[in-house]
Design a protein around this motif. Structure first.
Motif, PDB file in Angstrom:
ATOM      1  N   ALA A   1    -111.058  50.478  78.217  1.00  0.00           N
ATOM      2  CA  ALA A   1    -109.710  49.979  78.471  1.00  0.00           C
ATOM      3  C   ALA A   1    -108.683  50.724  77.634  1.00  0.00           C
ATOM      4  CB  ALA A   1    -109.639  48.491  78.154  1.00  0.00           C
ATOM      5  N   GLU A   2    -107.465  50.829  78.164  1.00  0.00           N
ATOM      6  CA  GLU A   2    -106.360  51.401  77.388  1.00  0.00           C
ATOM      7  C   GLU A   2    -106.084  50.494  76.194  1.00  0.00           C
ATOM      8  OE1 GLU A   2    -103.094  51.784  80.049  1.00  0.00           O
ATOM      9  OE2 GLU A   2    -103.949  53.507  81.121  1.00  0.00           O
ATOM     10  N   GLY A   3    -106.076  51.059  75.012  1.00  0.00           N
ATOM     11  CA  GLY A   3    -105.900  50.261  73.804  1.00  0.00           C
ATOM     12  C   GLY A   3    -107.192  49.648  73.323  1.00  0.00           C
ATOM     13  N   GLY A   4    -108.310  49.969  73.992  1.00  0.00           N
ATOM     14  CA  GLY A   4    -109.596  49.456  73.548  1.00  0.00           C
ATOM     15  C   GLY A   4    -110.107  50.199  72.328  1.00  0.00           C
TER      16      GLY A   4
ATOM     17  N   LEU B   1    -103.261  61.665  68.033  1.00  0.00           N
ATOM     18  CA  LEU B   1    -104.028  60.527  68.542  1.00  0.00           C
ATOM     19  C   LEU B   1    -103.752  59.265  67.724  1.00  0.00           C
ATOM     20  CD1 LEU B   1    -107.521  62.071  69.414  1.00  0.00           C
ATOM     21  CD2 LEU B   1    -105.780  61.196  70.999  1.00  0.00           C
ATOM     22  N   THR B   2    -103.558  59.438  66.423  1.00  0.00           N
ATOM     23  CA  THR B   2    -103.255  58.272  65.573  1.00  0.00           C
ATOM     24  C   THR B   2    -101.914  57.662  65.950  1.00  0.00           C
ATOM     25  OG1 THR B   2    -104.531  59.240  63.752  1.00  0.00           O
ATOM     26  CG2 THR B   2    -102.965  57.495  63.197  1.00  0.00           C
ATOM     27  N   ILE B   3    -100.876  58.495  66.107  1.00  0.00           N
ATOM     28  CA  ILE B   3     -99.549  57.990  66.515  1.00  0.00           C
ATOM     29  C   ILE B   3     -99.631  57.378  67.913  1.00  0.00           C
ATOM     30  CG2 ILE B   3     -97.192  58.669  67.086  1.00  0.00           C
ATOM     31  CD1 ILE B   3     -97.392  60.830  64.930  1.00  0.00           C
ATOM     32  N   ALA B   4    -100.343  58.071  68.811  1.00  0.00           N
ATOM     33  CA  ALA B   4    -100.450  57.573  70.191  1.00  0.00           C
ATOM     34  C   ALA B   4    -101.172  56.236  70.249  1.00  0.00           C
ATOM     35  CB  ALA B   4    -101.164  58.611  71.051  1.00  0.00           C
ATOM     36  N   SER B   5    -102.164  56.049  69.387  1.00  0.00           N
ATOM     37  CA  SER B   5    -102.902  54.775  69.398  1.00  0.00           C
ATOM     38  C   SER B   5    -102.002  53.621  68.961  1.00  0.00           C
ATOM     39  CB  SER B   5    -104.129  54.877  68.489  1.00  0.00           C
ATOM     40  OG  SER B   5    -103.752  54.990  67.120  1.00  0.00           O
TER      41      SER B   5
ATOM     42  N   GLU C   1     -98.586  48.874  70.463  1.00  0.00           N
ATOM     43  CA  GLU C   1     -97.342  48.211  70.084  1.00  0.00           C
ATOM     44  C   GLU C   1     -96.337  48.052  71.225  1.00  0.00           C
ATOM     45  OE1 GLU C   1     -96.290  46.809  67.297  1.00  0.00           O
ATOM     46  OE2 GLU C   1     -98.000  47.281  66.004  1.00  0.00           O
ATOM     47  N   GLY C   2     -96.324  48.956  72.185  1.00  0.00           N
ATOM     48  CA  GLY C   2     -95.262  48.925  73.189  1.00  0.00           C
ATOM     49  C   GLY C   2     -95.768  48.832  74.608  1.00  0.00           C
ATOM     50  N   ARG C   3     -94.850  48.588  75.509  1.00  0.00           N
ATOM     51  CA  ARG C   3     -95.172  48.641  76.931  1.00  0.00           C
ATOM     52  C   ARG C   3     -94.844  50.040  77.445  1.00  0.00           C
ATOM     53  NH1 ARG C   3     -90.364  45.044  79.831  1.00  0.00           N
ATOM     54  NH2 ARG C   3     -88.616  45.981  78.698  1.00  0.00           N
ATOM     55  N   LEU C   4     -95.360  50.380  78.596  1.00  0.00           N
ATOM     56  CA  LEU C   4     -95.321  51.747  79.096  1.00  0.00           C
ATOM     57  C   LEU C   4     -93.921  52.354  79.058  1.00  0.00           C
ATOM     58  CD1 LEU C   4     -96.765  54.128  80.422  1.00  0.00           C
ATOM     59  CD2 LEU C   4     -96.406  53.024  82.645  1.00  0.00           C
ATOM     60  N   GLU C   5     -92.916  51.619  79.564  1.00  0.00           N
ATOM     61  CA  GLU C   5     -91.559  52.185  79.627  1.00  0.00           C
ATOM     62  C   GLU C   5     -90.921  52.359  78.257  1.00  0.00           C
ATOM     63  OE1 GLU C   5     -91.195  47.947  81.398  1.00  0.00           O
ATOM     64  OE2 GLU C   5     -92.702  49.518  81.197  1.00  0.00           O
ATOM     65  N   ASP C   6     -91.459  51.675  77.242  1.00  0.00           N
ATOM     66  CA  ASP C   6     -90.904  51.764  75.890  1.00  0.00           C
ATOM     67  C   ASP C   6     -91.665  52.746  74.997  1.00  0.00           C
ATOM     68  OD1 ASP C   6     -88.903  49.903  76.390  1.00  0.00           O
ATOM     69  OD2 ASP C   6     -90.191  48.201  75.859  1.00  0.00           O
TER      70      ASP C   6
ATOM     71  N   THR D   1     -90.804  42.720  70.171  1.00  0.00           N
ATOM     72  CA  THR D   1     -90.938  42.203  71.537  1.00  0.00           C
ATOM     73  C   THR D   1     -90.463  40.759  71.544  1.00  0.00           C
ATOM     74  OG1 THR D   1     -92.830  43.643  71.951  1.00  0.00           O
ATOM     75  CG2 THR D   1     -92.536  41.772  73.427  1.00  0.00           C
ATOM     76  N   ILE D   2     -89.390  40.484  72.291  1.00  0.00           N
ATOM     77  CA  ILE D   2     -88.779  39.149  72.282  1.00  0.00           C
ATOM     78  C   ILE D   2     -89.237  38.282  73.432  1.00  0.00           C
ATOM     79  CG2 ILE D   2     -86.745  39.971  71.040  1.00  0.00           C
ATOM     80  CD1 ILE D   2     -85.246  40.075  73.660  1.00  0.00           C
ATOM     81  N   ASN D   3     -90.009  38.829  74.350  1.00  0.00           N
ATOM     82  CA  ASN D   3     -90.559  38.055  75.469  1.00  0.00           C
ATOM     83  C   ASN D   3     -91.946  38.620  75.776  1.00  0.00           C
ATOM     84  OD1 ASN D   3     -91.269  37.065  78.098  1.00  0.00           O
ATOM     85  ND2 ASN D   3     -89.112  36.610  78.483  1.00  0.00           N
ATOM     86  N   LEU D   4     -92.964  37.892  75.374  1.00  0.00           N
ATOM     87  CA  LEU D   4     -94.326  38.393  75.538  1.00  0.00           C
ATOM     88  C   LEU D   4     -94.773  38.368  76.998  1.00  0.00           C
ATOM     89  CD1 LEU D   4     -96.133  36.818  72.446  1.00  0.00           C
ATOM     90  CD2 LEU D   4     -94.840  38.945  72.634  1.00  0.00           C
ATOM     91  N   ALA D   5     -94.139  37.556  77.815  1.00  0.00           N
ATOM     92  CA  ALA D   5     -94.519  37.483  79.228  1.00  0.00           C
ATOM     93  C   ALA D   5     -94.062  38.723  79.977  1.00  0.00           C
ATOM     94  CB  ALA D   5     -93.936  36.227  79.864  1.00  0.00           C
ATOM     95  N   THR D   6     -92.873  39.190  79.668  1.00  0.00           N
ATOM     96  CA  THR D   6     -92.325  40.363  80.367  1.00  0.00           C
ATOM     97  C   THR D   6     -92.463  41.639  79.552  1.00  0.00           C
ATOM     98  OG1 THR D   6     -90.096  40.009  79.480  1.00  0.00           O
ATOM     99  CG2 THR D   6     -90.654  38.872  81.529  1.00  0.00           C
TER     100      THR D   6
END
Length: 505
Positions: free
Chosen positions: A283-286, A369-373, A378-383, A469-474
């Protein structure tokens, strides 16, 4: 004997009536006269004369029975004036006179002829004899039409209007708040909202879905949504509950289609033909810890074989303390009889392909790879590019990264399913806790995707030093430059957590 004695008969001195008539003065001819003095301003007479002046003058009939010449002010005899009784001349005795009118001429009142009065067919219009109540209550001002005055209630009406607007404004504001807060639920309850499921016939393409050992309806529903199979995250789980279905999910990788209905997705998961043989996924982030058990179970190999295979990074040409971050997130299918080291080697090779595509030098691979991990966790794709910029801005000024994901990884709580870190994790002094140590953690903390690796190489332009992140759902995330702005963002996140106690805060 005087002319009066010979002309006036004697009455009986013993009679009361005789005495009365005997003492009457000599009859005199009473001639009505017109008061030509100027009327008092504002009087009824002034109003009538002004009104009469607007039309043509009406000729007045004289006391001798002849028609007088037209006068600017019409003359009208009162009811007590003398009336001629003879066509040839006046009678010596008035038909009617008041007791005190013998020596006082009677004043004639002017009369205004009604404008709508038709003229007699034989000649000029006759003056109107007599008056009415309309004459008595005629308005004094000929320029102002007499109308009853209405009471002014402007102030009261204004207050009432303000109250009405306040009431309706409050109702509108309350309705807007209710809709913004519960609009989705109201729409769903009334059937107004958009359908959570795809329409039949939209399925197309290919989507690979990984089901892990012990997964139930909830995790499977999430996996289907993340793979693009279902329209919403909960629609598959809701379908199982609503239909009261008892389903057992078997681990493995399934080949499905995108934009399937929940019913069609369930049917596809039950079909063994859609289960890929010897397929495993990362998984991504696994992490290594979260991925190895699924590999062993899917491929039918001992977990110990995989744990031994990752102990020596140099066996795969990786100059790093660990293979963490080097197992590329993807779905892999292997031939029967594959070994654990072969599986790991293929994943490392796939990571090198991604690094090369992003233009990462071999000497800089571990750092990127460390920064990318961190970006991946920490972020969502667009961020991703913005998160990369925050990391780089802090590194440039030797500011601690203070990333929760690094503290959780070092403390061993990365996969607990919560965003916030415990006090113990934040204070634990280990090589990955960026709340304690300045700079990057000792190794990558997860497996980054192509997008995260690209963002690490190409951060966005901006002055940001903070994000939350101020809204974990979105996944809505607020990026700021100052600590004060960041604290405001943290308060928004806390508000969301209070409103969503089961949201994973």
């Amino acid at each position: 004997m005087s002319e009066r004695d010979s002309a006036t008969p004697r009455n009986d001195p013993d009679s009361r009536l005789g005495d009365l008539f005997g003492n009457l003065p000599d009859p005199t001819r009473q001639i009505p006269t017109v008061d030509t003095s100027a009327p008092a301003p504002g009087s009824r007479r002034a109003a009538r004369e002004a009104a009469a002046g607007e039309g043509s003058a009406i000729p007045a009939r004289g006391t001798d029975g002849t028609r007088a010449e037209p006068s600017p002010v019409p003359v009208r005899a009162s009811a007590d004036d003398a009336v001629a009784s003879d066509a040839e001349g006046p009678s010596p005795t008035p038909v009617r006179a008041s007791a005190d009118a013998a020596d006082t001429p009677t004043r004639a009142m002017p009369q205004v002829a009604p404008a709508a009065m038709p003229a007699p067919a034989t000649g000029a219009p006759e003056p109107v004899i007599g008056g009415g109540l309309d004459d008595l209550f005629a308005p004094h001002d000929d320029h102002v039409e007499a109308k009853p005055k209405k009471k002014k209630r402007r102030k009261g009406c204004l207050i009432a209007l303000i109250i009405v607007l306040a009431v309706f404004g409050g109702i509108a504001a309350g309705g807007a708040w209710a809709w913004s807060t519960y609009g989705d639920k109201i729409s769903d309850a009334l059937g107004w909202g958009e359908s959570k499921d795809y329409e039949p016939g939209l399925a197309n393409g290919e989507a690979l879905v990984t089901i892990k050992q012990g997964d139930t309806g909830g995790p499977v529903s999430t996996a289907l949504y993340e793979a693009g199979v279902t329209k919403t995250e909960d629609v598959f789980y809701d379908y199982i509950v609503d239909e009261n279905l008892a389903v057992t999910f078997y681990p493995g990788v399934y080949r499905l289609q995108k934009k399937m209905t929940a019913e069609a997705a369930l049917a596809a998961l039950k079909d063994d033909a859609n289960k890929m043989a010897n397929a495993v996924s990362v998984a991504e982030g696994g992490t290594i810890v979260s991925s190895l058990p699924d590999m062993a179970e899917t491929l039918g190999l001992p977990l110990a074989d995989f744990e031994a295979a990752v102990q020596d990074p140099m066996a795969y040409g990786v100059d790093a303390p660990s293979l963490e971050g080097w197992l590329f997130p993807a779905v892999y299918e292997f031939d029967p009889g594959v070994t654990a080291p072969q599986v790991i080697q293929r994943m490392v090779d796939r990571t090198r392909e991604s690094l090369s595509a992003a233009g990462v030098p071999d000497a800089d691979a571990e750092r990127i790879l460390t920064i990318a991990s961190i970006i991946q966790r920490e972020g969502r794709l667009e961020d991703f590019p913005k998160v990369s910029r925050v990391i780089q801005n802090r590194l440039d000024i030797d500011m601690k990264l203070q990333m929760d994901s690094t503290a959780q990884y070092g403390y061993g709580s990365l996969h607990e399913g919560v965003v916030s870190s415990s006090k113990e994790a934040l204070e634990d002094d280990n090589d990955w806790n960026t709340y304690v140590r300045t700079g990057l953690p000792a190794t990558p903390i997860a497996s980054p995707s192509d997008a995260a690796i690209k963002a690490a190489m190409q951060p966005a332009d901006g002055p940001w030093l903070y994000f939350v992140t101020i809204n974990l759902a979105t996944g809505e995330t607020l990026f700021t430059q100052t600590l004060a702005e960041h604290e405001q963002g943290i308060e928004k996140w806390r508000e969301w957590c209070r409103a969503n106690p089961d949201g994973g805060c």
